[in-house]
Design a protein around this motif. Structure first.
Motif, PDB file in Angstrom:
ATOM      1  N   LYS A   1      -0.781  -7.531  -6.659  1.00  0.00           N
ATOM      2  CA  LYS A   1      -2.206  -7.188  -6.739  1.00  0.00           C
ATOM      3  C   LYS A   1      -2.946  -7.694  -5.512  1.00  0.00           C
ATOM      4  CE  LYS A   1      -2.866  -7.149 -11.756  1.00  0.00           C
ATOM      5  NZ  LYS A   1      -3.431  -7.872 -12.896  1.00  0.00           N
TER       6      LYS A   1
ATOM      7  N   LEU B   1       4.548   4.426  -7.060  1.00  0.00           N
ATOM      8  CA  LEU B   1       4.922   3.355  -7.990  1.00  0.00           C
ATOM      9  C   LEU B   1       3.662   2.690  -8.537  1.00  0.00           C
ATOM     10  CD1 LEU B   1       7.821   1.552  -6.054  1.00  0.00           C
ATOM     11  CD2 LEU B   1       8.005   3.322  -7.803  1.00  0.00           C
ATOM     12  N   THR B   2       3.740   2.238  -9.790  1.00  0.00           N
ATOM     13  CA  THR B   2       2.634   1.462 -10.339  1.00  0.00           C
ATOM     14  C   THR B   2       2.779   0.028  -9.846  1.00  0.00           C
ATOM     15  OG1 THR B   2       3.802   0.764 -12.310  1.00  0.00           O
ATOM     16  CG2 THR B   2       2.677   2.891 -12.415  1.00  0.00           C
ATOM     17  N   GLN B   3       1.711  -0.745 -10.022  1.00  0.00           N
ATOM     18  CA  GLN B   3       1.785  -2.129  -9.523  1.00  0.00           C
ATOM     19  C   GLN B   3       2.889  -2.915 -10.234  1.00  0.00           C
ATOM     20  OE1 GLN B   3      -2.120  -3.759  -9.942  1.00  0.00           O
ATOM     21  NE2 GLN B   3      -2.161  -3.620 -12.173  1.00  0.00           N
ATOM     22  N   LEU B   4       3.127  -2.614 -11.520  1.00  0.00           N
ATOM     23  CA  LEU B   4       4.222  -3.282 -12.239  1.00  0.00           C
ATOM     24  C   LEU B   4       5.574  -2.911 -11.635  1.00  0.00           C
ATOM     25  CD1 LEU B   4       3.414  -3.045 -16.066  1.00  0.00           C
ATOM     26  CD2 LEU B   4       3.867  -5.112 -14.725  1.00  0.00           C
ATOM     27  N   GLU B   5       5.724  -1.621 -11.316  1.00  0.00           N
ATOM     28  CA  GLU B   5       6.993  -1.167 -10.728  1.00  0.00           C
ATOM     29  C   GLU B   5       7.213  -1.766  -9.346  1.00  0.00           C
ATOM     30  OE1 GLU B   5       7.374   3.261 -12.827  1.00  0.00           O
ATOM     31  OE2 GLU B   5       6.060   3.013 -11.100  1.00  0.00           O
TER      32      GLU B   5
ATOM     33  N   LEU C   1       0.834  -1.211   0.000  1.00  0.00           N
ATOM     34  CA  LEU C   1       0.000   0.000   0.000  1.00  0.00           C
ATOM     35  C   LEU C   1       0.867   1.259   0.000  1.00  0.00           C
ATOM     36  CD1 LEU C   1      -2.877  -0.771   2.572  1.00  0.00           C
ATOM     37  CD2 LEU C   1      -2.841  -1.091   0.085  1.00  0.00           C
TER      38      LEU C   1
ATOM     39  N   MET D   1      -2.166  -5.720  -2.328  1.00  0.00           N
ATOM     40  CA  MET D   1      -2.838  -4.418  -2.274  1.00  0.00           C
ATOM     41  C   MET D   1      -4.310  -4.595  -1.887  1.00  0.00           C
ATOM     42  SD  MET D   1      -1.213  -2.020  -5.269  1.00  0.00           S
ATOM     43  CE  MET D   1      -1.805  -3.031  -6.576  1.00  0.00           C
TER      44      MET D   1
ATOM     45  N   ALA E   1       2.651   1.944  -3.297  1.00  0.00           N
ATOM     46  CA  ALA E   1       1.709   2.407  -4.317  1.00  0.00           C
ATOM     47  C   ALA E   1       1.246   3.832  -4.014  1.00  0.00           C
ATOM     48  CB  ALA E   1       0.496   1.470  -4.378  1.00  0.00           C
TER      49      ALA E   1
END
Lengths: 288, 207
Positions: free
Chosen positions: B181, B164-168, B156, B184, B159
């Motif tokens: 995923k 940061l994005t979930q990919l990062e 959390l 989160m 993000a």
């Protein structure tokens, strides 16, 4: 939309969209994913309660941070920037309209009576933007002039947009003022993907502003209707719309019940007694 | 929102959102002074969020300025949205802060504007969510956050505060995307449970 239900609104099934929901509410999607989720939410008729459930935690995250006091003058700097921007918008609008140009956006008595049928003396028809500038502090006017010189190169499109926004904001001001009258009600006028606006209904009449209307040509007008509990539409007044798509109306008329529906149609000419369908937008006046 | 149409005095001290909504209506009507009231109530919180995300006091000032100007420009659109004014305003601050952070990062994917120059009109307004912890204070929320599993809290925080994005996040932690995923999702649900069920008070003796 329509009779067929798309199983993948925006290119995603609901399950796929909800798999992206945690990252969506946290702001952690890649730009392309974000676009598809937005498209799904816009097009999908389902309610997605899981999204609101996850999203409702996010404001708490925002408020969990350690408190850090900003510089004492940050608020004053922000207010100065906002005032400068307001002055800039006003001056750009003033540039766009020559002093004796079409002043229909500022004359309040929009229900027009005919070219010369009105005996009232012509008031000073200054564009409202200049009036605003005169009311602004002198430094703001000076700053505005400086900014105008810079903005000169920005092109007509931007000027038109800003002028339209300013005209709309002016219309909203009039509606909010009217809504402050005792017993007045406010109606939000909406249609999917179409024009939108606000209207105030009081015992003495109707004040409304609408944006994103198609311009009228020839004798065409937009007509506002008040529909009471008896279902009878009463014509409230008409107005023309120019290239900025903004329409305004201030109609003085007795209104017996405040909880009416306000509706808008396009008519081939002024004086319609029954609305030509379709109703473009409508909203119910609600309030205390 | 129907509050806008209420006749008589609009501000009731019992409901801070009523004061906020009144200020938003005044802002929408072009009364700039109303922005001062909102800044007075939420300026410090806004700045605190901006500092937490950007880690840079001067960038945080830019973020807060842009956000409040965005609130002013978007005021007429607020009336038809859901959520409290406070949540909406703080969401805008967060959105701008993450935006600044990503612009500074050389690898970040920039929005499509010429040479990455910020366009003032590109101020998009984020969704406003209901606030499940509207009446809880910072310490209570912090306790709830401390009480969820560390791996979920980390996801959390990377993000929401790390931008940061979930990919990062998956890349940085060396985890499969699916794991990120689910951390989160579970983290949000666990935090929600701590914030709603009887409040986090039970956890007061923790540490």
């Amino acid at each position: 939309m329509g009779a067929m239900t798309d199983p993948r609104p925006g290119g995603l099934t609901c399950a796929e969209a909800m798999e992206l929901a945690p990252a969506y509410v946290l702001g952690a999607l890649e730009p392309a994913e974000l676009a598809t989720v937005r498209a799904h939410l816009q097009e999908c008729p389902e309610a997605h309660p899981a999204l609101a459930e996850l999203g409702s935690v996010v404001p708490a995250l925002a408020r969990s941070v350690p408190i850090t006091a900003p510089a004492p003058d940050l608020g004053a700097r922000i207010m100065a920037a906002a005032r400068a921007e307001a002055a800039r918008a006003a001056s750009v609008a003033a540039l766009e309209r020559p002093p004796l140009g079409d002043a229909s956006h500022l004359t309040e008595a929009v229900p027009r009576r005919g070219p010369n049928g009105d005996a009232r003396p012509e008031p000073e028809r200054r564009p409202f933007a200049i009036v605003q500038l005169l009311r602004a502090p002198r430094w703001a006017a000076v700053a505005a002039v400086l900014v105008v010189t810079v903005l000169g190169v920005w092109g007509l499109q931007l000027q038109g947009t800003v002028a339209g926004l300013t005209a709309y904001r002016d219309g909203v001001t009039a509606v909010v003022d009217a809504a402050a009258a005792p017993g007045a009600r406010l109606a939000v006028l909406r249609a999917a993907g179409g024009p939108s606006g606000l209207a105030a209904v009081s015992s003495s009449g109707l004040t409304l502003v609408v944006r994103d209307l198609a311009p009228t040509s020839g004798r065409q007008v937009y007509e506002a209707w008040l529909i009471g509990s008896d279902g009878q539409p009463l014509p409230a007044g008409s107005f023309g719309v120019g290239g900025d798509g903004i329409g305004r109306l201030v109609a003085r008329m007795p209104v017996e019940e405040a909880g009416v529906v306000v509706a808008l149609t396009r008519e081939p000419g002024p004086g319609a007694t029954t609305p030509s369908l379709p109703v473009l937008i409508q909203g119910k006046a609600t309030g205390a | 929102m129907t509050e806008l149409a209420d006749s008589g005095p609009v501000t009731s001290p019992a409901d801070p959102n009523a004061t906020d909504v009144a200020d938003m209506a005044r802002l929408a009507a072009g009364e700039l002074d109303a922005l001062e009231g909102l800044y007075g109530r939420y300026g410090t919180m806004a700045y605190s969020i901006a500092v937490r995300v950007t880690g840079d006091p001067s960038m945080a000032e830019d973020v807060v300025q842009e956000a409040f100007l965005g609130v002013w420009r978007g005021a007429s659109r607020f009336a038809v949205e859901r959520g409290s004014v406070r949540s909406w305003l703080l969401a805008i601050v967060h959105h701008r802060a993450v935006d600044h952070l990503r612009r500074r990062r050389p690898t970040a994917e920039l929005p499509e504007d010429a040479d990455g120059a910020p366009t003032p009109d590109a101020l998009t307004l984020p969704d406003a969510w209901d606030d499940v912890a509207a009446t809880l204070d910072r310490q209570a929320i912090q306790r709830a956050l401390d009480a969820i599993p560390a791996a979920q809290r980390e996801a959390l925080e990377l993000a929401y505060f790390g931008g940061l994005t979930q990919l990062e996040i998956a890349d940085r932690l060396g985890l499969p995307l699916g794991t990120v995923k689910s951390r989160m999702r579970l983290g949000l649900l666990a935090l929600r449970a701590k914030l709603t069920v009887g409040g986090p008070g039970d956890n007061g003796g923790h540490d």
